[in-house]
Write a protein that holds these residues in place. Structure first.
Motif, PDB file in Angstrom:
ATOM      1  N   TYR A 708       6.803  13.529  17.375  1.00 16.99           N
ATOM      2  CA  TYR A 708       6.983  14.425  16.241  1.00 16.99           C
ATOM      3  C   TYR A 708       6.561  13.715  14.954  1.00 16.99           C
ATOM      4  CZ  TYR A 708       9.633  17.486  19.347  1.00 16.99           C
ATOM      5  OH  TYR A 708      10.009  18.326  20.367  1.00 16.99           O
ATOM      6  N   PRO A 709       5.768  14.371  14.108  1.00 13.15           N
ATOM      7  CA  PRO A 709       5.181  13.681  12.947  1.00 13.15           C
ATOM      8  C   PRO A 709       6.196  13.068  12.002  1.00 13.15           C
ATOM      9  CG  PRO A 709       4.081  15.791  13.316  1.00 13.15           C
ATOM     10  CD  PRO A 709       5.266  15.754  14.241  1.00 13.15           C
ATOM     11  N   TRP A 710       7.324  13.730  11.822  1.00 10.86           N
ATOM     12  CA  TRP A 710       8.262  13.248  10.796  1.00 10.86           C
ATOM     13  C   TRP A 710       8.881  11.897  11.148  1.00 10.86           C
ATOM     14  CZ3 TRP A 710       8.294  18.225  12.769  1.00 10.86           C
ATOM     15  CH2 TRP A 710       9.090  18.452  13.885  1.00 10.86           C
ATOM     16  N   LEU A 711       8.771  11.468  12.392  1.00 10.14           N
ATOM     17  CA  LEU A 711       9.294  10.152  12.724  1.00 10.14           C
ATOM     18  C   LEU A 711       8.510   9.062  11.980  1.00 10.14           C
ATOM     19  CD1 LEU A 711      11.147   8.263  14.224  1.00 10.14           C
ATOM     20  CD2 LEU A 711       9.656   8.433  16.227  1.00 10.14           C
ATOM     21  N   ILE A 712       7.218   9.212  11.888  1.00 12.09           N
ATOM     22  CA  ILE A 712       6.421   8.230  11.153  1.00 12.09           C
ATOM     23  C   ILE A 712       6.824   8.222   9.679  1.00 12.09           C
ATOM     24  CG2 ILE A 712       4.085   7.558  10.463  1.00 12.09           C
ATOM     25  CD1 ILE A 712       4.761   7.089  13.423  1.00 12.09           C
ATOM     26  N   HIS A 713       7.105   9.379   9.135  1.00 13.47           N
ATOM     27  CA  HIS A 713       7.554   9.419   7.744  1.00 13.47           C
ATOM     28  C   HIS A 713       8.915   8.742   7.589  1.00 13.47           C
ATOM     29  CE1 HIS A 713       4.251  11.803   6.287  1.00 13.47           C
ATOM     30  NE2 HIS A 713       4.421  12.697   7.258  1.00 13.47           N
ATOM     31  N   ARG A 714       9.792   8.917   8.556  1.00 13.14           N
ATOM     32  CA  ARG A 714      11.092   8.225   8.513  1.00 13.14           C
ATOM     33  C   ARG A 714      10.920   6.718   8.463  1.00 13.14           C
ATOM     34  NH1 ARG A 714      14.678   9.621  13.464  1.00 13.14           N
ATOM     35  NH2 ARG A 714      15.790   7.818  12.640  1.00 13.14           N
ATOM     36  N   LEU A 715       9.969   6.235   9.249  1.00 11.10           N
ATOM     37  CA  LEU A 715       9.785   4.796   9.365  1.00 11.10           C
ATOM     38  C   LEU A 715       9.069   4.184   8.168  1.00 11.10           C
ATOM     39  CD1 LEU A 715       8.755   4.613  13.141  1.00 11.10           C
ATOM     40  CD2 LEU A 715      10.978   4.073  12.155  1.00 11.10           C
ATOM     41  N   THR A 716       8.317   4.985   7.446  1.00  8.08           N
ATOM     42  CA  THR A 716       7.455   4.430   6.392  1.00  8.08           C
ATOM     43  C   THR A 716       7.797   4.936   4.993  1.00  8.08           C
ATOM     44  OG1 THR A 716       5.821   6.203   6.690  1.00  8.08           O
ATOM     45  CG2 THR A 716       5.528   4.201   8.019  1.00  8.08           C
ATOM     46  N   TYR A 717       8.899   5.650   4.841  1.00  3.58           N
ATOM     47  CA  TYR A 717       9.129   6.333   3.559  1.00  3.58           C
ATOM     48  C   TYR A 717       9.289   5.379   2.385  1.00  3.58           C
ATOM     49  CZ  TYR A 717      14.165   5.311   3.456  1.00  3.58           C
ATOM     50  OH  TYR A 717      15.389   4.675   3.387  1.00  3.58           O
ATOM     51  N   ARG A 718       9.625   4.113   2.655  1.00  2.00           N
ATOM     52  CA  ARG A 718       9.773   3.157   1.562  1.00  2.00           C
ATOM     53  C   ARG A 718       8.476   2.426   1.217  1.00  2.00           C
ATOM     54  NH1 ARG A 718      15.512   0.003   2.877  1.00  2.00           N
ATOM     55  NH2 ARG A 718      16.894   1.777   2.486  1.00  2.00           N
ATOM     56  N   ARG A 719       7.436   2.653   1.965  1.00  2.00           N
ATOM     57  CA  ARG A 719       6.191   1.927   1.745  1.00  2.00           C
ATOM     58  C   ARG A 719       5.460   2.461   0.517  1.00  2.00           C
ATOM     59  NH1 ARG A 719       6.709  -2.663   4.832  1.00  2.00           N
ATOM     60  NH2 ARG A 719       7.045  -2.158   7.039  1.00  2.00           N
ATOM     61  N   ALA A 720       4.700   1.565  -0.109  1.00  2.00           N
ATOM     62  CA  ALA A 720       4.022   1.921  -1.361  1.00  2.00           C
ATOM     63  C   ALA A 720       3.062   3.094  -1.170  1.00  2.00           C
ATOM     64  CB  ALA A 720       3.268   0.702  -1.898  1.00  2.00           C
ATOM     65  N   ASN A 721       2.421   3.175  -0.022  1.00  2.00           N
ATOM     66  CA  ASN A 721       1.394   4.199   0.195  1.00  2.00           C
ATOM     67  C   ASN A 721       1.903   5.398   0.978  1.00  2.00           C
ATOM     68  OD1 ASN A 721      -1.272   5.025  -0.254  1.00  2.00           O
ATOM     69  ND2 ASN A 721      -1.947   4.323   1.766  1.00  2.00           N
ATOM     70  N   HIS A 722       3.227   5.555   1.042  1.00  2.00           N
ATOM     71  CA  HIS A 722       3.771   6.623   1.876  1.00  2.00           C
ATOM     72  C   HIS A 722       3.251   7.997   1.495  1.00  2.00           C
ATOM     73  CE1 HIS A 722       6.907   9.681   2.920  1.00  2.00           C
ATOM     74  NE2 HIS A 722       6.616   9.186   4.108  1.00  2.00           N
ATOM     75  N   ASN A 723       3.082   8.256   0.209  1.00  2.00           N
ATOM     76  CA  ASN A 723       2.631   9.585  -0.223  1.00  2.00           C
ATOM     77  C   ASN A 723       1.233   9.915   0.271  1.00  2.00           C
ATOM     78  OD1 ASN A 723       5.020  10.085  -1.534  1.00  2.00           O
ATOM     79  ND2 ASN A 723       4.273   9.469  -3.554  1.00  2.00           N
ATOM     80  N   ASN A 724       0.477   8.911   0.642  1.00  2.00           N
ATOM     81  CA  ASN A 724      -0.880   9.144   1.141  1.00  2.00           C
ATOM     82  C   ASN A 724      -0.962   9.186   2.662  1.00  2.00           C
ATOM     83  OD1 ASN A 724      -2.486   9.395  -1.207  1.00  2.00           O
ATOM     84  ND2 ASN A 724      -2.311   7.190  -1.580  1.00  2.00           N
ATOM     85  N   ILE A 725       0.182   9.060   3.335  1.00  2.00           N
ATOM     86  CA  ILE A 725       0.173   9.077   4.805  1.00  2.00           C
ATOM     87  C   ILE A 725       0.340  10.512   5.292  1.00  2.00           C
ATOM     88  CG2 ILE A 725       1.342   8.306   6.905  1.00  2.00           C
ATOM     89  CD1 ILE A 725       2.147   5.774   5.432  1.00  2.00           C
ATOM     90  N   HIS A 726      -0.618  10.983   6.050  1.00  2.00           N
ATOM     91  CA  HIS A 726      -0.589  12.330   6.626  1.00  2.00           C
ATOM     92  C   HIS A 726      -0.554  12.195   8.141  1.00  2.00           C
ATOM     93  CE1 HIS A 726      -1.345  16.589   7.211  1.00  2.00           C
ATOM     94  NE2 HIS A 726      -2.352  16.282   8.007  1.00  2.00           N
ATOM     95  N   VAL A 727       0.463  12.743   8.768  1.00  2.00           N
ATOM     96  CA  VAL A 727       0.697  12.521  10.200  1.00  2.00           C
ATOM     97  C   VAL A 727       0.438  13.798  10.988  1.00  2.00           C
ATOM     98  CG1 VAL A 727       2.299  11.629  11.926  1.00  2.00           C
ATOM     99  CG2 VAL A 727       2.498  10.882   9.547  1.00  2.00           C
ATOM    100  N   ARG A 728      -0.285  13.662  12.059  1.00  4.49           N
ATOM    101  CA  ARG A 728      -0.434  14.731  13.041  1.00  4.49           C
ATOM    102  C   ARG A 728       0.224  14.292  14.337  1.00  4.49           C
ATOM    103  NH1 ARG A 728      -1.532  19.722  11.043  1.00  4.49           N
ATOM    104  NH2 ARG A 728      -3.353  19.706   9.667  1.00  4.49           N
ATOM    105  N   GLY A 729       0.974  15.182  14.937  1.00  5.90           N
ATOM    106  CA  GLY A 729       1.641  14.890  16.198  1.00  5.90           C
ATOM    107  C   GLY A 729       2.075  16.190  16.839  1.00  5.90           C
ATOM    108  N   TYR A 730       3.080  16.096  17.678  1.00  2.33           N
ATOM    109  CA  TYR A 730       3.551  17.287  18.396  1.00  2.33           C
ATOM    110  C   TYR A 730       4.374  18.162  17.466  1.00  2.33           C
ATOM    111  CZ  TYR A 730       5.601  20.086  22.152  1.00  2.33           C
ATOM    112  OH  TYR A 730       5.984  21.114  22.977  1.00  2.33           O
TER     113      TYR A 730
END
Length: 811
Positions: A708-730
Motif C-alpha cells: 500500500y503506497p501510504w506505508l512509504i509515506h509513513r516511513l519517510t515523512y520526516r525526510r527533507a524530500n518527502h513532499n516530492n515522493i510520489h508512490v504507486r502501489g496496491y
C-alpha cells in the motif's frame, strides 16, 4: 508388533481404585503445598503488606487497585502440585503450558515455592521480606503483569490472547523425545477457533522421535460473565468429542480436596504410564503407529476454595469468581474481614515458618535443579539454541550474464537452498518448515528431495512425500503453523514459515503476541536469545492474477512495521540471488521477526550473486547500470521495492530514456524496507545525509512499491524530500486477470509510472509529448488486447532491459 494397534481406553474405574491405595500422608502434604500456592495467589491479588497475617489485616495492607484473576488459579495450582509429584517420582522433564489467560498468580506462586523465582529475582527472596515483595509487585506499577508473561520463569506461553496453548505445547514437543508438555487449556479458551483446530496436532506427533503432550482441559464452567460451552456439556458428549479427535480422555471431577487429590494423582500415574508405553512401543518398532494419547478433563469449581458468597451473591462455582471476588477491601470493614477469613482458611501457620520460608517438609515436595518447571531449560529455549549448520548460499547462485539476461523462479531457487539446510541439520533435528499446504505451490518443493511432509495417519500407495519422519509440516491452518513454529522456536530450535501473502493476516494477532514477547525478553538478561521467526510471503498480490481479488492483499507488512523497531525486519528482494542472501541472513539471526516477500513466478534476474551480496548488505542502493545520471545530480529518481515493482520501474525508465534521452534518471532499489526510516527510529535506517544522497533533497521521486503506497509515506515523512515522493502501489484494485493488467489496474505499470514522472517534470514538458502519446496509446491498446486475447501483449511479456552488457551496482 502390529504398529497400528490402538491402546484400549484407560479404565476410569481402575483409576478410582488406584486412588484409594495412594498414601493419605502423601496427599495431606500435597494438599498443604496446594494451599500454600493458593494462599500466595490470593496474596498477590490483594496484599502489599502483612504477608502472613501475623497482625490483624488493615486497610493499608491491601492494594488501592485490585487487579488479577482468581477463578482459574486454584485449578492451575492443583495441576502444578500434582505434576511436581510425578517429576520427583519419575525424574522426568515436564513443561507446563498455562493456557488460561490470567493464570499469572498461580504460575508466579508455584515458581516461588519451588525456588526458581528467587534464583532469577533475588530481590524477591524466600523469606518474610521476599513474600511481601512477591505480593506487592503483582499487577502493581513497576512490578509484573497479571498473566504468565515472559517475566515468569518456566513460561513459553503468554496469556495475552487465548487459543494457542495447545499449539505451543506441540511445537515444544516436536523433536524433544524426553519432554512431556502438560498443556492446560481453559474451557473458555477452548471455545476459540485456533484451539478447536489445535486438537488435530496429535496427528503430527511421532512417538519415535518427539516428546509427548498431555492436554488438560480445565473445565471450571464459566468465562468472565457466561457459562462455557464445555462446562455445560455432559461427560458422555465430551468423551465422544475427544475420542473423535483421537484422544483417550480421563475425567477428574469434584470439589472435595480429600477425594480430588488421590484421584488426580492416580490419573496422572495412568497418563504417564500410557505415554511411556506408547513411546516404548514406537521406539522399539521404529514405527509411529496410531496411538491414542491420553488427556485429562479436570472439572473443578471456578474460584475453588475461595469465598462461597460475597454480599449474598454466589461466587465460588460461578463467573463472579473470575477476577477479584471481594472488592472494596480498602474502604469497607466487612470486605476486609471477609478477605482475612478467606486467607486464614489456608492456615498459613501450617505452611510457612517464622522466617517466612516454606516449611521444609513442603519444600521437599518440589523437584530439584533444572527439573523444576520454572527452571526447565526448554522453557528458556535460548539456553539450548545452537546455530544452524548453513550451506553457502553462493553455491545456489543464478547466472546473470547481464541485467535481465536470465529468467528464474526465485522461490524455486530458495527451495534448493532450504533442502540443504534441512539436510545439514538432520542430525540435530532442529529445523522444520511450516506451511498451509503450499510448500510445492510456493515452488519450495526441492525440500522433498530431502524430507517428507509429516504424516502419522493412514497413507495410500499413491501418496507423495508423506512420511512419519518428515520435517515439513503442512496443515490448512495458518494458526496451527504459526503456533507450532512459535513453540518450536521458544524451546530452542529453528524454523521457516511459507504461506500465501494474502492469508498471513489470519495470524496477525499471533504475530502481535510473539513480537511483544520478544520485546520484553530483550530486557530480561536471564532470557537467552531464541532463533528468529522467519516468514516467506509469496504467491503475492502482483502474481495472484489467476485467483483474483480474494487472494490479493499486501498489507501484512504495514501491520509488522507497527512493532518495536529492533524486533521486526521486512525484506523485498528483487530477484533470486537477492532472495538467497536474505534467506541466509534471516536464518542466522535471533530474537527477531523477519518478513520476506518474494514471488514464485518466472521473472527477469537483475544482479549477479556478488552484486546481490553487496546490495543486500546495504539494504538499499543506486543501480548504476540502470541509471544515467553518471554520479551527478539526477533530474528524476525512480525508486522501487519488490520484484514486480522493480520490473515495472525499469521498464518505465526504458520508456523515458528512449523518448527523453537527455533526462538524467537515478534508479534506487530497496531490499530492506526499514532503511527508509530515520536512523533514530530503526537500527537499519539511513541517516538523513545518506538518504538525501540517494533521493536528493529537491528532485521528484517516483516510487514503485510492492504494498500500500501510504506505508512509504509513513516511513519517510520526516525526510527533507518527502513532499516530492510520489508512490504507486496496491490500491485495492484487483480481479482475475492477466499479470500485467493487475499492475495497470493499480497504476503501477510502466506506462503510468512514466506518465507520473513526466507530470512531475514541468521543465521537460516540451520534450515529453511523444512519450505521453506513446504511454496513453499503449494503455488503450493493452486493455483492448487482454479483453480480446485473454493474455498480455507480446511486447510486455517479451520486454527485456536493453542497455548494457554487464550489470554493476553502486555502493
Amino acid at each position: 508388533m502390529d504398529t497400528n494397534i490402538v491402546h484400549s481406553p484407560l479404565d476410569g474405574d481402575a483409576i478410582k481404585q488406584a486412588a484409594q491405595s495412594i498414601s493419605s500422608d502423601e496427599m495431606t502434604l500435597l494438599d498443604r503445598y496446594w494451599r500454600a500456592a493458593n494462599y500466595l495467589s490470593v496474596g498477590q491479588i490483594y496484599l502489599m503488606g502483612n504477608p502472613l497475617l501475623r497482625e490483624p489485616l488493615k486497610f493499608e495492607d491491601t492494594k488501592p487497585r485490585l487487579l488479577g484473576h482468581w477463578g482459574t488459579t486454584p485449578g492451575l495450582n492443583f495441576i502444578y502440585a500434582h505434576l511436581n509429584r510425578i517429576i520427583v517420582r519419575d525424574d522426568c522433564k515436564v513443561l507446563y503450558i498455562c493456557g488460561p489467560g490470567h493464570g499469572g498468580p498461580g504460575m508466579v506462586a508455584n515458581t516461588y515455592l519451588e525456588g526458581s523465582y528467587s534464583e532469577i529475582y533475588p530481590e524477591v527472596g524466600e523469606d518474610l521480606a521476599g513474600l511481601k515483595s512477591l505480593m506487592k509487585q503483582f499487577s502493581f506499577p513497576g512490578g509484573i503483569p497479571s498473566h504468565a508473561a515472559p517475566e515468569t520463569p518456566g513460561s513459553i506461553h503468554e496469556g495475552g490472547e487465548l487459543g494457542y496453548a495447545l499449539l505451543h505445547a506441540y511445537g515444544a514437543a516436536f523433536d524433544n523425545p524426553d519432554l512431556v508438555v502438560a498443556a492446560v487449556v481453559g474451557d473458555g479458551e477452548a471455545e476459540t477457533g485456533p484451539l478447536a483446530a489445535s486438537w488435530f496436532s496429535n496427528k503430527f506427533l511421532n512417538p519415535v522421535r518427539d516428546g509427548a503432550v498431555l492436554p488438560i482441559l480445565h473445565c471450571n464452567g464459566y468465562k468472565i460473565a457466561n457459562p462455557t460451552l464445555f462446562g455445560r456439556m455432559e461427560e458422555g458428549e465430551l468423551r465422544s468429542l475427544f475420542e473423535g479427535y483421537g484422544y483417550d480422555p480421563i475425567f477428574v471431577s469434584g470439589d472435595d480436596p480429600a477425594v480430588m487429590h488421590p484421584l488426580m494423582a492416580a490419573t496422572l500415574d495412568a497418563c504417564f504410564a500410557r505415554i511411556r508405553q506408547i513411546q516404548k512401543d514406537a521406539r522399539e518398532s521404529g514405527k509411529a503407529g496410531e496411538p491414542r494419547w491420553p488427556m485429562i478433563v479436570l472439572k473443578s469449581p471456578k474460584g475453588w476454595t475461595g469465598p462461597k458468597e460475597v454480599n449474598g451473591k454466589k461466587v465460588e462455582g460461578f463467573w463472579r469468581a473470575h477476577q477479584v471476588p471481594i472488592t472494596d477491601t480498602r474502604t469497607k470493614a466487612d470486605s476486609l474481614k471477609l478477605l482475612e477469613e478467606w486467607m486464614k482458611s489456608y492456615h498459613p501457620e501450617e505452611l510457612f515458618g517464622e522466617d517466612g520460608r516454606l516449611l521444609p517438609e513442603l519444600k521437599a515436595l518440589a523437584p530439584k535443579g533444572d527439573k523444576r518447571m520454572g527452571a526447565l531449560p526448554e522453557a528458556n529455549g535460548g539456553l539450548l539454541r545452537r546455530d544452524l549448520d548453513m550451506p553457502d548460499f553462493r553455491d545456489y547462485a543464478v547466472a546473470v550474464p547481464r541485467p535481465g539476461g536470465s529468467t528464474a523462479e526465485a522461490t524455486r531457487e530458495l527451495g534448493k537452498f532450504l533442502r540443504d539446510v534441512m539436510k545439514r541439520n538432520e542430525a540435530h533435528k532442529n529445523f522444520r518448515i511450516m506451511g498451509p499446504d503450499e510448500t510445492a505451490s510456493n515452488r519450495l518443493d526441492a525440500v522433498f528431495q530431502e524430507t517428507d511432509r509429516v504424516w502419522i495417519e493412514k497413507r495410500e500407495s499413491f501418496d507423495e512425500s508423506l512420511g512419519e519422519n518428515g520435517r515439513v509440516m503442512e496443515v490448512l491452518s495458518e494458526h496451527l503453523c504459526q503456533g507450532w513454529l512459535e513453540g518450536y522456536l521458544l524451546t530452542g530450535r529453528h524454523g521457516f514459515f511459507s504461506t500465501y501473502e494474502a492469508f498471513i493476516h489470519i495470524v496477525d494477532s499471533m504475530f502481535n503476541q510473539h513480537a511483544k514477547w520478544l520485546k520484553i525478553t530483550r530486557d530480561l538478561e536471564w532470557r537467552k536469545p531464541i532463533a528468529s521467526l522467519n516468514y516467506l510471503l509469496t504467491s503475492h498480490v502482483w502474481r495472484q492474477d489467476h485467483n483474483g481479488f480474494t487472494h490479493q492483499d499486501p498489507g501484512f507488512i504495514d501491520h509488522v512495521i507497527n512493532k518495536k523497531a529492533d524486533i521486526v525486519r521486512v525484506y523485498l528482494p528483487a530477484d533470486a540471488n537477492s532472495l538467497l542472501w536474505v534467506a541466509d541472513h534471516c536464518l542466522t539471526t535471533w530474537d527477531r521477526i523477519n518478513v520476506i516477500v518474494a514471488g514464485k513466478q518466472p521473472a527477469p534476474q537483475w544482479l549477479t550473486m556478488e552484486q546481490a551480496e553487496k546490495h543486500c548488505q546495504a539494504g538499499i542502493g543506486v543501480w548504476d547500470w540502470a541509471s544515467n545520471d553518471e554520479d551527478g545530480e539526477p533530474d528524476l529518481v525512480m525508486a522501487c521495492a519488490g520484484d514486480v515493482p522493480t520490473l515495472e520501474a525499469l521498464a518505465a525508465v526504458d520508456i523515458l530514456r528512449k523518448y527523453m534521452p537527455e533526462l538524467k534518471i537515478r534508479v534506487v532499489n530497496v531490499v530492506d524496507l526499514m532503511t527508509l526510516q530515520s536512523h533514530g527510529e530503526h537500527p537499519h535506517g539511513l541517516t538523513d545525509m545518506a538518504f538525501d544522497a540517494l533521493f536528493t533533497r529537491n528532485k521528484p521521486v517516483i516510487f514503485a512499491f510492492h504494498g500500500y503506497p501510504w506505508l512509504i509515506h509513513r516511513l519517510t515523512y520526516r525526510r527533507a524530500n518527502h513532499n516530492n515522493i510520489h508512490v504507486r502501489g496496491y490500491k485495492e484494485e484487483g480481479t482475475t486477470t492477466t499479470p500485467f493488467d493487475m499492475v495497470v489496474l493499480n497504476d503501477l505499470d510502466r506506462f503510468h509510472l512514466a506518465l507520473d514522472a513526466i507530470d512531475r517534470l514541468p521543465g521537460w514538458r516540451n520534450q515529453s509529448g511523444s512519450a505521453v502519446e506513446y504511454c496513453e496509446a499503449k494503455l488503450k491498446e493493452h486493455k483492448a488486447y487482454v479483453h480480446e486475447h485473454g493474455e498480455d501483449m507480446p511486447e510486455i511479456n517479451g520486454w527485456g532491459w536493453p542497455y548494457g552488457t554487464a550489470a554493476r551496482t553502486g555502493d
